[in-house]
Design an enzyme around this catalytic site. Structure first.
Site, PDB file in Angstrom:
ATOM      1  N   HIS A 281      63.506 -65.178  22.462  1.00 21.42           N
ATOM      2  CA  HIS A 281      63.173 -66.611  22.471  1.00 21.42           C
ATOM      3  C   HIS A 281      62.267 -66.580  22.105  1.00 21.42           C
ATOM      4  CE1 HIS A 281      64.553 -69.967  23.953  1.00 21.42           C
ATOM      5  NE2 HIS A 281      65.210 -69.753  25.407  1.00 21.42           N
TER       6      HIS A 281
ATOM      7  N   ASP B 155      64.504 -70.489  19.822  1.00 20.79           N
ATOM      8  CA  ASP B 155      65.369 -71.737  20.938  1.00 20.79           C
ATOM      9  C   ASP B 155      66.528 -71.557  21.497  1.00 20.79           C
ATOM     10  OD1 ASP B 155      62.944 -72.055  22.134  1.00 20.79           O
ATOM     11  OD2 ASP B 155      62.533 -74.123  20.734  1.00 20.79           O
TER      12      ASP B 155
END
Length: 437
Positions: free
Chosen positions: A409, A413
């Site tokens: 992350h 995304d």
């Protein structure tokens, strides 16, 4: 009689030297071709060096605990023949540790930084690695009385020191804690609490991890500490794939000499999806993103000792299904036999692991550093499902599975991570039951 130079073989791009830990043959002893002559250790793994020729060991150029560069002659073997033999060029097949070297080193430096450049004493790569693993400071390392040549600290010396220190710490930990201090909150860091002592009963068995399991353990922790793991899951209808494989697998094996499993079919879909979403085919180096040109798929496979390794299918997007099946079967079979070479585990840009092999429906795999994503393939199951038709909806039996996508992350995304695994699912569900293989 001819003389053959046995040289320290190449052990991967990131390994330039090794420490001799044990000579298995003595001067004057006979050696058969492919027989191990000595044992070596790098800061990654231990291994053996075999001879390419049969003969007699007549000269040893280095002693135990000496550090040798790759390509240096380490012994002379006398063979039958009239001319001098060429030197050895054998490669040692090592486990898949080189691909994770950077992640492990980063985590270890965070936990126990050791600046070896500040010392005038020489320490072998193996000793340095043990010092990092065990949090031995440079001052402690310099205080160890070495039993090796010229007072050099050996593997046994540092392990004895570590064991002695653990015994002392164990005695101290049994005393009540009379002082407390607040956690270190500078730079957003907090004090890492040590694991609590584990009680052992009389019937319990204590078994030390083998070297590779220790390295895998370190790699897994390093990956969790490095990447911000997040997961996306999606269920896929693979009924068409199951039907097609059952229809063609016998003819496929007769024509191409390869067994057709589900893995190459799934790998083909992943390679296509990576071309569609190149943002998943990247690596992270500090604050920089490396966009990979080639699509090299890693596939988790089992070693003879039960540990896992990740051989790599190079340029997977350029292979047809037959080529993919050949690559999958070749790497999987050589992994089971322990015959993978260092280059077989290098250069991966994305990894796939088949947790369905063990009956798992889905999983949350740990990212293979420095990659940013890993896909787990769940078990294929017959399940009742709603089937939509022009005449209306009805319930039918379908073959379904879960895809579990773990991604970093920091740079990926949810939109990208979710879209990628959805695209893999779309390719699988759109599989043509009439396609030619």
């Amino acid at each position: 009689m001819a003389k053959f130079e046995l040289k320290l073989p190449k052990m991967g791009e990131s390994v330039a030297e090794a420490t001799i830990t044990n000579w298995l043959k003595k001067v004057g002893e006979s050696i058969a071709a492919d027989e191990a002559v000595l044992e070596i250790a790098t800061d990654k793994v231990d291994s053996e060096v075999p001879s390419e020729v049969s003969g007699t060991l007549v000269e040893v150029l280095f002693q135990e605990n000496d550090v040798v560069k790759v390509g240096q002659t380490i012994a002379i073997i006398e063979t039958e023949g009239g001319t001098e033999e060429a030197s050895s060029s054998v490669e040692v097949a090592l486990p898949n540790i080189f691909a994770v070297e950077k992640a492990i080193e980063v985590a270890k430096e965070i936990a126990a930084p050791v600046d070896f450049s500040s010392s005038d004493k020489f320490f072998s790569p193996l000793v340095k690695n043990i010092a990092k693993e065990e949090g031995v400071s440079i001052s402690e390392l310099e205080s160890i009385s070495g039993s090796g040549k010229d007072g050099r600290v050996t593997k046994e010396d540092i392990l004895k020191f570590v064991e002695s220190r653990k015994s002392q710490n164990g005695s101290q930990s049994s005393l009540p804690n009379t002082q407390s201090s607040p956690p270190n909150t500078q730079s957003g860091q907090s004090t890492i609490q040590k694991a609590q002592p584990i009680s052992v009963n009389g019937g319990d068995e204590i078994v030390e991890m083998d070297r590779m399991r220790k390295l895998i353990s370190g790699y897994m922790v390093a990956s969790i500490q490095t990447s911000a793991h997040v997961q996306s899951f999606i269920e896929v209808d693979v009924t068409n794939i199951v039907k097609w494989r059952e229809k063609v697998k016998i003819a496929f094996e007769k024509r191409d000499g390869e067994k057709l499993t589900y893995t190459p079919i799934f790998m083909e879909a992943v390679a296509k999806a990576l071309k569609d979403f190149p943002g998943m085919n990247i690596s992270v180096d500090g604050e920089y993103i490396i966009k990979r040109k080639n699509i090299n798929l890693g596939m988790a496979a089992a070693l003879p000792n039960g540990n896992l390794i990740v051989p790599v299918i190079k340029n997977a997007d350029q292979l047809n299904l037959v080529g993919m099946a050949k690559a999958v079967n070749d790497l999987g079979n050589r992994a089971k036999l322990g015959k993978l070479k260092p280059d077989d585990t290098q250069g991966g840009t994305y990894t796939v692991t088949n947790v369905g092999t063990f009956g798992s429906v889905f999983g949350t795999p740990i990212i293979n550093q420095p990659q940013v994503g890993i896909l787990a393939l769940g078990a294929i199951r017959k399940v009742p499902a709603v089937i939509e038709t022009p005449e209306g909806d009805f319930i039918g039996i379908r073959q379904k599975m879960f895809l579990s996508h773990s991604y970093d992350h920091r740079v990926v995304d949810g939109a990208l991570g979710g879209s990628f695994v959805k695209r893999v699912a779309e390719y699988l569900e759109a599989f043509d039951v009439n396609r030619e293989y």
